[in-house]
Design a protein around this motif. Structure first.
Motif, PDB file in Angstrom:
ATOM      1  N   VAL A   1       3.615   5.437   6.258  1.00 22.81           N
ATOM      2  CA  VAL A   1       2.536   4.445   6.176  1.00 22.81           C
ATOM      3  C   VAL A   1       1.342   4.968   6.984  1.00 22.81           C
ATOM      4  O   VAL A   1       1.497   5.890   7.775  1.00 22.81           O
ATOM      5  CB  VAL A   1       3.008   3.071   6.716  1.00 22.81           C
ATOM      6  CG1 VAL A   1       4.113   2.500   5.855  1.00 22.81           C
ATOM      7  CG2 VAL A   1       3.439   3.149   8.169  1.00 22.81           C
TER       8      VAL A   1
ATOM      9  N   ALA B   1      -3.665  -1.909   7.698  1.00 23.93           N
ATOM     10  CA  ALA B   1      -2.571  -1.763   6.728  1.00 23.93           C
ATOM     11  C   ALA B   1      -1.246  -1.608   7.477  1.00 23.93           C
ATOM     12  O   ALA B   1      -0.261  -2.296   7.200  1.00 23.93           O
ATOM     13  CB  ALA B   1      -2.825  -0.545   5.845  1.00 23.93           C
ATOM     14  N   HIS B   2      -1.231  -0.728   8.475  1.00 26.79           N
ATOM     15  CA  HIS B   2      -0.029  -0.508   9.290  1.00 26.79           C
ATOM     16  C   HIS B   2       0.393  -1.818   9.970  1.00 26.79           C
ATOM     17  O   HIS B   2       1.562  -2.189   9.959  1.00 26.79           O
ATOM     18  CB  HIS B   2      -0.357   0.558  10.349  1.00 26.79           C
ATOM     19  CG  HIS B   2       0.793   0.911  11.246  1.00 26.79           C
ATOM     20  ND1 HIS B   2       1.441   2.113  11.173  1.00 26.79           N
ATOM     21  CD2 HIS B   2       1.401   0.218  12.242  1.00 26.79           C
ATOM     22  CE1 HIS B   2       2.410   2.151  12.086  1.00 26.79           C
ATOM     23  NE2 HIS B   2       2.393   1.000  12.750  1.00 26.79           N
TER      24      HIS B   2
ATOM     25  N   SER C   1       0.324   2.653   1.097  1.00 31.49           N
ATOM     26  CA  SER C   1      -0.358   1.674   1.936  1.00 31.49           C
ATOM     27  C   SER C   1      -0.505   0.346   1.195  1.00 31.49           C
ATOM     28  O   SER C   1      -0.132   0.229   0.027  1.00 31.49           O
ATOM     29  CB  SER C   1      -1.736   2.234   2.318  1.00 31.49           C
ATOM     30  OG  SER C   1      -2.390   1.334   3.179  1.00 31.49           O
TER      31      SER C   1
END
Ligand code: NAD
Ligand code: MG
Ligand code: MG
Ligand code: MG
Ligand code: ZN
Length: 453
Positions: free
Chosen positions: A432, A439-440, A342
């Motif tokens: 991910v 974060a994604h 991540s």
């Protein structure tokens, strides 16, 4: 529906999606005038007509679908919206159309072609009406209003109903209670009651129905036994999620926004029972948005003190781009599921600017030095009350030396590997975090920014 009717409907959907993919505006329009409900139908891998038009650069079809009110936010099985698809395939005109929701106001800001991104937990379904928090008469009337919605929290988790075993999809829904069902809890001294706000008026509703005010929502936190509370619900599929940072991601975007607000405020009450200035007991004010010290001599009673108001902890989260522009830096903590990487993240420290926090955290955690930093979007993260500030950052050095206390491994990942991982290509090298995390979204933003443009 008979099997004949079903296959006729499937044929119609297929014809409609095919017309959108080919850019056949005439056929798209005539099918929609015959069967308006086709507009949000999905075909293979959850693709809608808007996504297919966005994939193939058919602006006129996309404009038609948008003008008829199609759902711009739905996602396909790779978690892409039509906007993601348009950006990925380099169709700037369609990306512009799909990110235009704020219309001409956006153009006033420099760099206004950056689309505003809404993240999970960030949707404001309720108007917070902060001016009403001190209006005790109004609040009391609203508490007893038959249309008022109450959410029940136990141990900082909201009561939710889970899907029936035989139904499809894994979504959970908030259990909504009326005054009669919770009025005993409102009498208990240990109950914490928070005013969340009033449902926003739907712009489409007719002016005659706007004479009545929309319902208001409250959150109740109680120390009553969870099993007892569950008995108040008629459905037997209700529960209080045990792992909020995983389970709360199954709510709809609308409900997630309300839970982010309620959970953060309730978490603050549960952790700040005593005055942090003098240690005396405190009491709740302003419909749950203030705690004041009960000691009349306390310094916090004079002037405005931030200790009396709910906390928000700013956290920077950044996707660091390699100086060659074609790789990004991702890391993993020991507690992550195997194979997950991540963005790096860290708390902003007192007296620190966002850009400096990005540079410091990246260097602490990976040894990489960062130059330019650009803000992208943010996300309320109610575990318990972080505000994730999402940035892109460009590295000026590339050697990695991780801080082993926090990070198990950090690596530069080539763009193609990231694309394979995001869109579930053949055997991805890593994965991910889910689409509900910023974060994604940051990783997807970087991939979409310069793929085929
Ligand atoms: N939504 C997302 O996509 C996403 C992604 C990554 C992290 N997060 C969240 O961001 C948060 C911060 O990330 P991190 O753990 O890498 O931060 P970090 O790198 O600053 O390290 C965490 C440490 O910082 C210290 N710390 C400093 N201020 C703190 C505060 N106000 N509250 C708690 N600890 C504090 C503690 O010692 C803690 O162990 C985490 O809580 C995590 O839940 C969210
Ligand atoms: Mg960190
Ligand atoms: Mg850190
Ligand atoms: Mg830190
Ligand atoms: Zn005090």
């Amino acid at each position: 529906m008979t099997s004949f009717q079903m296959s006729a409907k499937e044929d119609m959907v297929e014809k409609f999606l095919d017309a959108a993919a080919r850019g056949d505006l005439t056929q798209v329009s005539s099918l929609l005038s015959l069967v308006p409900s086709l507009i949000n139908q999905t075909g293979y891998s959850g693709w809608t007509a808007l996504m297919l038009a966005a994939r193939n650069g058919h602006l006129h079809v996309a404009e038609k679908l948008v003008s008829l009110g199609c759902d711009k936010s739905s996602v396909n099985s790779s978690s892409q919206t039509a906007l993601d698809i348009a950006k990925f395939w380099g169709h700037r005109h369609i990306a512009g159309l799909l990110s235009q929701s704020e219309g001409s106001c956006r153009r006033i800001l420099p760099g206004g072609d950056l689309s505003l991104q809404e993240n999970y937990f960030g949707r404001e379904t309720l108007d917070r009406l902060s001016g009403r928090r001190t209006d005790e008469v109004w609040l009391e009337t609203k508490q007893k209003d038959l249309a008022t919605v109450y959410l029940l929290f136990s141990n900082l988790s909201p009561m939710v109903s889970t899907p029936q075993e035989d139904s499809e999809g894994g979504d959970i829904k908030l259990c909504r209670f009326r005054y009669e069902a919770v009025k005993d809890l409102l009498q208990k001294p240990s109950t914490v009651l928070i005013f969340l706000g009033m449902e926003k008026m739907k712009s489409s509703s007719s002016s005659s129905s706007q004479t009545e005010e929309p319902p208001v929502w409250f959150a109740i936190s109680t120390d009553e036994d969870a099993a007892e509370l569950l008995r108040r619900c008629r459905e037997n599929t209700c529960l209080f999620p045990k792992t909020p940072n995983r389970d709360l991601l199954k709510l709809s975007e609308e409900e997630a926004g309300v839970v982010a607000q309620a959970r953060s405020v309730l978490a603050w009450h549960s952790r700040y029972s005593f005055c942090s200035t003098c240690g005396s007991s405190t009491h709740l004010e302003e419909a749950g948005y203030k705690r004041s010290c009960l000691n009349p001599e306390c310094r916090s009673q004079r002037g405005v003190h931030n200790t009396c108001y709910p906390r928000v902890d700013p956290v920077v989260i950044m996707l660091v781009i390699h100086p060659d522009g074609n790789q990004c830096l991702l890391g993993r903590k020991k507690v992550f599921p195997a194979g997950m990487f991540s963005c790096l993240a860290g708390f902003v420290e007192p007296g620190e600017a966002i850009e400096e926090a990005v540079r410091r955290e990246v260097e602490e955690e990976s040894g990489v030095k960062v130059g330019p930093v650009q803000y992208v979007s943010c996300q309320p993260w109610p575990m318990p009350s972080n505000l994730m500030i999402g940035c892109l950052a460009v590295a000026v050095t590339t050697d990695i030396k991780v801080d082993e206390k926090e990070i198990e491994e950090a690596r530069w990942f080539p763009r193609q590997q990231v694309i394979d991982s995001l869109f579930r290509g053949a055997s991805p090298a890593f994965f991910v975090p889910p689409r509900q995390t910023i974060a994604h979204q940051l990783i997807k933003h970087w991939v979409g920014m310069n793929s085929n443009l």
